[in-house]
Design an enzyme around this catalytic site. Structure first.
Site, PDB file in Angstrom:
ATOM      1  N   HIS A   1       0.837  -1.192   0.000  1.00 48.01           N
ATOM      2  CA  HIS A   1       0.000   0.000   0.000  1.00 48.01           C
ATOM      3  C   HIS A   1       0.884   1.259   0.000  1.00 48.01           C
ATOM      4  CE1 HIS A   1      -3.861  -1.768   0.121  1.00 48.01           C
ATOM      5  NE2 HIS A   1      -3.923  -2.078   1.397  1.00 48.01           N
TER       6      HIS A   1
ATOM      7  N   ARG B   1      -8.743   3.457  -8.319  1.00 44.88           N
ATOM      8  CA  ARG B   1     -10.189   3.452  -8.414  1.00 44.88           C
ATOM      9  C   ARG B   1     -10.686   4.864  -8.151  1.00 44.88           C
ATOM     10  NH1 ARG B   1     -14.118  -0.403  -4.808  1.00 44.88           N
ATOM     11  NH2 ARG B   1     -15.904  -0.217  -6.185  1.00 44.88           N
TER      12      ARG B   1
ATOM     13  N   TYR C   1      -9.724   0.085 -11.899  1.00 46.03           N
ATOM     14  CA  TYR C   1     -10.715  -0.877 -11.416  1.00 46.03           C
ATOM     15  C   TYR C   1     -11.941  -0.898 -12.332  1.00 46.03           C
ATOM     16  CZ  TYR C   1     -13.965  -3.038  -8.068  1.00 46.03           C
ATOM     17  OH  TYR C   1     -14.877  -3.855  -7.456  1.00 46.03           O
TER      18      TYR C   1
HETATM   19  P1  A3P Z   1     -16.967  -2.396  -2.844  1.00 44.93           P
HETATM   20  O1  A3P Z   1     -16.824  -2.061  -1.382  1.00 44.93           O
HETATM   21  O2  A3P Z   1     -17.312  -1.210  -3.697  1.00 44.93           O
HETATM   22  O3  A3P Z   1     -17.849  -3.552  -3.111  1.00 44.93           O
HETATM   23  P2  A3P Z   1      -9.633  -3.722  -1.596  1.00 44.93           P
HETATM   24  O4  A3P Z   1      -9.426  -5.150  -1.913  1.00 44.93           O
HETATM   25  O5  A3P Z   1      -8.534  -2.824  -2.162  1.00 44.93           O
HETATM   26  O6  A3P Z   1      -9.870  -3.468  -0.140  1.00 44.93           O
HETATM   27  O7  A3P Z   1     -10.960  -3.251  -2.386  1.00 44.93           O
HETATM   28  C1  A3P Z   1     -12.226  -3.678  -1.943  1.00 44.93           C
HETATM   29  C2  A3P Z   1     -13.247  -3.485  -3.060  1.00 44.93           C
HETATM   30  O8  A3P Z   1     -13.005  -4.425  -4.106  1.00 44.93           O
HETATM   31  C3  A3P Z   1     -14.665  -3.745  -2.565  1.00 44.93           C
HETATM   32  O9  A3P Z   1     -15.497  -2.873  -3.343  1.00 44.93           O
HETATM   33  C4  A3P Z   1     -14.870  -5.198  -2.946  1.00 44.93           C
HETATM   34  O10 A3P Z   1     -16.222  -5.589  -3.039  1.00 44.93           O
HETATM   35  C5  A3P Z   1     -14.182  -5.226  -4.305  1.00 44.93           C
HETATM   36  N1  A3P Z   1     -13.786  -6.584  -4.694  1.00 44.93           N
HETATM   37  C6  A3P Z   1     -13.254  -7.546  -3.907  1.00 44.93           C
HETATM   38  N2  A3P Z   1     -13.046  -8.671  -4.626  1.00 44.93           N
HETATM   39  C7  A3P Z   1     -13.461  -8.408  -5.889  1.00 44.93           C
HETATM   40  C8  A3P Z   1     -13.532  -9.192  -7.093  1.00 44.93           C
HETATM   41  N3  A3P Z   1     -13.128 -10.449  -7.112  1.00 44.93           N
HETATM   42  N4  A3P Z   1     -14.021  -8.598  -8.200  1.00 44.93           N
HETATM   43  C9  A3P Z   1     -14.445  -7.316  -8.186  1.00 44.93           C
HETATM   44  N5  A3P Z   1     -14.405  -6.519  -7.089  1.00 44.93           N
HETATM   45  C10 A3P Z   1     -13.920  -7.075  -5.949  1.00 44.93           C
END
Ligand code: A3P
Length: 276
Positions: free
Chosen positions: A125, A151, A176
């Site tokens: 990160h 994103r 994203y």
């Molecule tokens: P939302 O909260 O908008 O649904 P990170 O992994 O960086 O913490 O990001 C989390 C976001 O990615 C969340 O978005 C989550 O639902 C989404 N996410 C997690 N797995 C995913 C997948 N396999 N495909 C698409 N989006 C995904």
């Protein structure tokens, strides 16, 4: 760093981690404390791929896609025993900075990374400008690669994007929203960039589609390990999988909040040449 830390601006409104502003970025104190050790002791390999992201911008998905792509020879995506079917993507691909939630010791984490077989896929990160020079300085075949996912809206990403323009062979920049629109094209681009492009046979055999399916939100969200598991700090695995859509902010932000956010993003991007 330990001496500098108390003099840096402090933000305590994002519990559980106190943040400090360093080089224009808000980072957990514990990560900043460990930064010198990471810079001094991480030994990147040319075959390494570092997945870089701002939290909540698709890290978990990118980890799953990159892991499934890089290790498809040993773990075919259709395999019933695939690691992603029994481990959370964050267990398959670890963050290179100490995990403050798990209170892991950076020294032992770096030793663990040194034991991993190539090609290693690691995540961070950290913003691009705080990555060790051993990652960002190299060029060509001897340099490791960085994949950045951003994103909308995020104000901390721009140096990554600039780097992807400057070092296109070493830095891949993903959005994203585009990944959502065309995950197959994303996986092919990712594989090409990681130096393990798909063969015609693989494409015709449906390997790309299998990776996309294995790493889809629906599939990962429904896996037992992601429904029930969690890490030692009490963060549940299901917290990483929510809606996975574009534009959900409309259901949560008032028009005024959205306007204010747009303004912040606009100011952050001003002059960069990048627009969402
Ligand atoms: P939302 O909260 O908008 O649904 P990170 O992994 O960086 O913490 O990001 C989390 C976001 O990615 C969340 O978005 C989550 O639902 C989404 N996410 C997690 N797995 C995913 C997948 N396999 N495909 C698409 N989006 C995904």
């Amino acid at each position: 760093m330990a001496e500098l830390l108390p003099s840096l601006p402090l933000e305590t409104r994002c519990p559980p981690l106190p943040l400090r502003r360093y080089n224009g970025f808000w980072l957990p104190e514990s990560v900043l404390t460990e930064l010198p050790a990471i810079h001094a002791r991480l030994e990147p390999r040319p075959s390494d791929v570092f997945l870089a992201s701002f939290p909540k911008s698709g890290t978990t998905w990118l980890k799953a896609l990159a892991f499934a792509t890089a290790h498809r020879a040993t773990h075919p995506p259709s395999d019933a025993g695939h690691p992603l079917r029994r481990m959370n993507p964050h267990e398959c691909v670890q963050f290179m900075e100490m995990d403050p939630e798990l209170r892991r010791d950076t020294g032992s984490l770096l030793e663990e990374f040194a034991q991993l077989a190539s090609p290693r896929v690691l995540a961070t990160h950290l913003p691009y400008c705080l990555l060790p020079e051993s990652i960002t300085a190299g060029e060509g075949a001897a340099a490791s690669r960085v994949v950045y996912v951003c994103r909308n809206p995020k104000d901390a990403f721009i140096s990554y994007w600039e780097a992807s323009m400057r070092r296109p062979k070493q830095v891949l920049f993903l959005e994203y929203e585009r990944m959502l629109r065309d995950p197959e094209a994303t996986v092919k681009k990712l594989a090409e960039f990681m130096g393990c492009g798909f063969s015609k046979e693989e494409e015709e055999g449906g390997v790309v589609d299998e990776i996309v399916k294995l790493c889809s939100l629906k599939e990962l969200k429904n896996m037992e390990v992601n429904r029930s598991g969690g890490n030692q700090a009490g963060v549940r695995n299901d917290a990483y999988f929510r809606k996975g859509s574009s534009g959900d902010w409309r259901n949560h932000l008032t028009p005024e909040m959205a306007r204010r956010l747009d303004k912040i993003v606009e100011e952050a991007l001003h002059g960069s040449g990048f627009a969402f």
